[in-house]
Design a protein around this motif. Structure first.
Motif, PDB file in Angstrom:
ATOM      1  N   HIS A  42      -0.584  17.203 -41.557  1.00 60.61           N
ATOM      2  CA  HIS A  42      -1.752  16.430 -41.979  1.00 60.61           C
ATOM      3  C   HIS A  42      -1.991  15.262 -41.045  1.00 60.61           C
ATOM      4  O   HIS A  42      -1.063  14.617 -40.583  1.00 60.61           O
ATOM      5  N   THR A  45      -4.785   9.921 -41.419  1.00 56.11           N
ATOM      6  CA  THR A  45      -5.969   9.285 -41.993  1.00 56.11           C
ATOM      7  C   THR A  45      -6.494  10.044 -43.208  1.00 56.11           C
ATOM      8  O   THR A  45      -7.220   9.491 -44.006  1.00 56.11           O
ATOM      9  N   GLY A  46      -6.120  11.316 -43.384  1.00 59.97           N
ATOM     10  CA  GLY A  46      -6.677  12.093 -44.475  1.00 59.97           C
ATOM     11  C   GLY A  46      -5.663  12.508 -45.524  1.00 59.97           C
ATOM     12  O   GLY A  46      -5.953  13.349 -46.355  1.00 59.97           O
ATOM     13  N   ASP A  48      -4.474  11.034 -48.158  1.00 60.25           N
ATOM     14  CA  ASP A  48      -4.800  10.708 -49.545  1.00 60.25           C
ATOM     15  C   ASP A  48      -6.068  11.396 -50.040  1.00 60.25           C
ATOM     16  O   ASP A  48      -6.402  11.280 -51.210  1.00 60.25           O
ATOM     17  N   GLU A  49      -6.747  12.115 -49.176  1.00 57.41           N
ATOM     18  CA  GLU A  49      -7.971  12.793 -49.589  1.00 57.41           C
ATOM     19  C   GLU A  49      -7.631  14.091 -50.321  1.00 57.41           C
ATOM     20  O   GLU A  49      -6.725  14.803 -49.934  1.00 57.41           O
ATOM     21  N   LEU A  52     -11.011  19.701 -50.936  1.00 54.11           N
ATOM     22  CA  LEU A  52     -12.343  19.962 -51.466  1.00 54.11           C
ATOM     23  C   LEU A  52     -12.560  21.465 -51.522  1.00 54.11           C
ATOM     24  O   LEU A  52     -12.596  22.145 -50.497  1.00 54.11           O
ATOM     25  N   GLN A  79     -10.372  18.644 -55.482  1.00 55.51           N
ATOM     26  CA  GLN A  79     -11.702  18.311 -55.988  1.00 55.51           C
ATOM     27  C   GLN A  79     -12.478  19.619 -56.015  1.00 55.51           C
ATOM     28  O   GLN A  79     -12.724  20.225 -54.971  1.00 55.51           O
ATOM     29  N   LYS A  97     -18.345  19.640 -44.695  1.00 54.30           N
ATOM     30  CA  LYS A  97     -17.155  19.175 -45.399  1.00 54.30           C
ATOM     31  C   LYS A  97     -16.669  20.275 -46.330  1.00 54.30           C
ATOM     32  O   LYS A  97     -17.446  21.086 -46.807  1.00 54.30           O
TER      33      LYS A  97
END
Length: 107
Positions: A42, A45-46, A48-49, A52, A79, A97
């Motif tokens: 990972h 920067t991503g 904690d995202e 999707l 999500q 996205k």
């Protein structure tokens, strides 16, 4: 046995074998795709995202259960976005996205 499990997950009893196969394959594809995504390093920067996931509304119950199980086992939030397959695909093409797209059919 798989048919019984899928019928219980979907909460229906009048489902033909073709639909069960489609739902079962979609669930397996979703699980494999999520595992592949997690196996890659990972970007910091991503981290904690959430993942999707765009999912056809017709297969919401089993995908929702898979997402809950996935979050519990791996600690990665998901999500889920539900809708018609064509609408979801258009949203992905416009937004660029998303981590996973699960269509309701092959068309």
């Amino acid at each position: 046995m798989l048919g019984r499990i899928l019928k219980e997950a979907l909460g229906v009893h009048n489902v033909n074998g073709k639909h069960l196969i489609l739902v079962g394959l979609s669930a397996v594809v979703a699980l494999v795709a999520l595992l592949i995504i997690l196996s890659k390093p990972h970007d910091q920067t991503g981290v904690d995202e959430p993942l999707l996931v765009y999912c056809a509304a017709g297969i919401k119950p089993p995908v929702l259960q898979l997402a809950r199980d996935f979050e519990k086992e791996y600690g990665v939030k998901t999500q889920l976005q539900y809708g018609g397959s064509g609408t979801l695909l258009s949203n992905i093409e416009v937004s660029h996205k998303g981590d996973l797209y699960i269509a309701g059919d092959a068309s």
